[in-house]
Design a protein around this motif. Structure first.
Motif, mmCIF file in Angstrom:
data_model
loop_
_atom_site.group_PDB
_atom_site.id
_atom_site.type_symbol
_atom_site.label_atom_id
_atom_site.label_comp_id
_atom_site.label_asym_id
_atom_site.label_seq_id
_atom_site.Cartn_x
_atom_site.Cartn_y
_atom_site.Cartn_z
ATOM 1 N N LEU A 185 0.843 -1.193 0.000
ATOM 2 C CA LEU A 185 0.000 0.000 0.000
ATOM 3 C C LEU A 185 0.877 1.242 0.000
ATOM 4 O O LEU A 185 1.820 1.347 0.782
ATOM 5 N N TRP A 186 0.572 2.168 -0.911
ATOM 6 C CA TRP A 186 1.275 3.446 -0.968
ATOM 7 C C TRP A 186 0.264 4.588 -0.909
ATOM 8 O O TRP A 186 -0.904 4.417 -1.259
ATOM 9 N N THR A 187 0.741 5.751 -0.499
ATOM 10 C CA THR A 187 -0.064 6.963 -0.539
ATOM 11 C C THR A 187 0.560 7.937 -1.535
ATOM 12 O O THR A 187 1.771 8.201 -1.472
ATOM 13 N N LEU A 188 -0.258 8.445 -2.455
ATOM 14 C CA LEU A 188 0.210 9.448 -3.408
ATOM 15 C C LEU A 188 0.031 10.819 -2.763
ATOM 16 O O LEU A 188 -1.084 11.270 -2.517
ATOM 17 N N THR A 189 1.148 11.452 -2.464
ATOM 18 C CA THR A 189 1.151 12.733 -1.772
ATOM 19 C C THR A 189 2.079 13.700 -2.482
ATOM 20 O O THR A 189 3.241 13.357 -2.746
ATOM 21 N N SER A 190 1.561 14.896 -2.795
ATOM 22 C CA SER A 190 2.370 15.934 -3.454
ATOM 23 C C SER A 190 3.032 15.417 -4.722
ATOM 24 O O SER A 190 4.169 15.789 -5.042
ATOM 25 N N GLY A 191 2.319 14.531 -5.438
ATOM 26 C CA GLY A 191 2.802 14.063 -6.725
ATOM 27 C C GLY A 191 3.814 12.948 -6.686
ATOM 28 O O GLY A 191 4.383 12.578 -7.724
ATOM 29 N N VAL A 192 4.073 12.373 -5.503
ATOM 30 C CA VAL A 192 5.007 11.254 -5.398
ATOM 31 C C VAL A 192 4.399 10.172 -4.518
ATOM 32 O O VAL A 192 3.520 10.432 -3.701
ATOM 33 N N LEU A 193 4.873 8.938 -4.700
ATOM 34 C CA LEU A 193 4.496 7.846 -3.814
ATOM 35 C C LEU A 193 5.430 7.905 -2.620
ATOM 36 O O LEU A 193 6.613 7.568 -2.734
ATOM 37 N N ASP A 194 4.915 8.342 -1.504
ATOM 38 C CA ASP A 194 5.725 8.549 -0.310
ATOM 39 C C ASP A 194 6.183 7.208 0.252
ATOM 40 O O ASP A 194 5.346 6.426 0.727
ATOM 41 N N PRO A 195 7.482 6.913 0.224
ATOM 42 C CA PRO A 195 7.964 5.616 0.741
ATOM 43 C C PRO A 195 7.692 5.453 2.222
ATOM 44 O O PRO A 195 7.612 4.345 2.729
ATOM 45 N N ARG A 196 7.519 6.523 2.924
ATOM 46 C CA ARG A 196 7.210 6.427 4.363
ATOM 47 C C ARG A 196 5.812 5.893 4.592
ATOM 48 O O ARG A 196 5.499 5.366 5.650
ATOM 49 N N ALA A 197 4.935 6.027 3.553
ATOM 50 C CA ALA A 197 3.565 5.536 3.675
ATOM 51 C C ALA A 197 3.431 4.132 3.131
ATOM 52 O O ALA A 197 2.360 3.535 3.203
ATOM 53 N N ALA A 198 4.497 3.577 2.548
ATOM 54 C CA ALA A 198 4.427 2.221 2.010
ATOM 55 C C ALA A 198 4.303 1.244 3.168
ATOM 56 O O ALA A 198 4.949 1.367 4.185
ATOM 57 N N ASP A 199 3.449 0.243 2.947
ATOM 58 C CA ASP A 199 3.198 -0.715 4.024
ATOM 59 C C ASP A 199 3.038 -2.095 3.425
ATOM 60 O O ASP A 199 2.323 -2.255 2.455
ATOM 61 N N THR A 200 3.703 -3.047 3.957
ATOM 62 C CA THR A 200 3.517 -4.423 3.513
ATOM 63 C C THR A 200 2.584 -5.116 4.478
ATOM 64 O O THR A 200 2.857 -5.228 5.659
#
Length: 201
Positions: A185-200
């Motif tokens: 799961l990723w979050t698209l924030t400010s035009g990028v996929l924030d790696p801090r929001a990536a979750d396995t």
């Protein structure tokens, strides 16, 4: 699917600022973000419907694309849509499409015109058309919009079976429904996929 430094702008408005994504085989992944975050733009770029301003997208094998808004001919029946896409995909038979229809509960509407179908049933047809050629990578934009609870459960059962068969599924939504069903799961924030929001999961 490999995505490297994808950027896209509409004139002076930059929507995607450098998206990197690796979608592995046999996973169900999700991208979430607020309205206007650029999710649909990203999915159109991934599907080849929109050319990015910069960056590359590489697919391995067949891919299917299910847009948020179904593009159907209201004068044609469900079966006629299948026949049309069978010809477009050059499929020898409709066995896979019929299996998907049965899983989603669409088979009983085979002879109904698209124009008289409910929103949820139109979405079932939309999903069937995206899947009927058995793609290795499936891109879905708000795929369960209009589904009732039974169809919603059928959708996730179908996604699990496709994942078990080694397919890759990317679901884009403005809300993170059933995150426990997602492998990534990723979050698209400010035009990028924030790696801090990536979750396995």
């Amino acid at each position: 699917m490999e995505v490297r430094n994808v950027r896209h702008s509409y004139r002076r408005r930059t929507v995607l600022r450098g998206v990197d994504l690796h979608l592995r085989g046999g996973v169900v992944a999700g991208i979430v973000g607020e309205n206007g975050a650029g999710k649909t733009t990203l999915l159109k770029v991934l599907a080849g419907e929109l050319r990015p301003t910069h960056g590359t997208v590489r697919h391995s094998g067949r891919f299917g694309y299910c847009p948020q808004h179904a593009v159907l001919n209201d004068a044609l029946t469900v079966r006629q849509h299948l026949d049309f896409f069978q010809s477009a995909f050059r499929l020898p038979q409709l066995g896979h499409a019929e299996w998907i229809m049965n899983v989603l509960g669409l088979a009983e509407y085979a002879d109904e015109r698209a124009g008289v179908l409910s929103g949820g049933t139109r979405q079932k047809l939309n999903l069937t058309l995206a899947l009927m050629h058995d793609p290795q990578v499936l891109l879905l934009d708000e795929p369960y919009q209009g589904f009732d609870w039974d169809t919603y459960r059928r959708f996730w059962a179908l996604a699990a079976r496709l994942r078990d068969a080694g397919r890759s599924i990317l679901i884009v939504s403005h809300l993170a429904y059933d995150t426990e069903r997602l492998d990534e799961l990723w979050t698209l924030t400010s035009g990028v996929l924030d790696p801090r929001a990536a979750d396995t999961a």
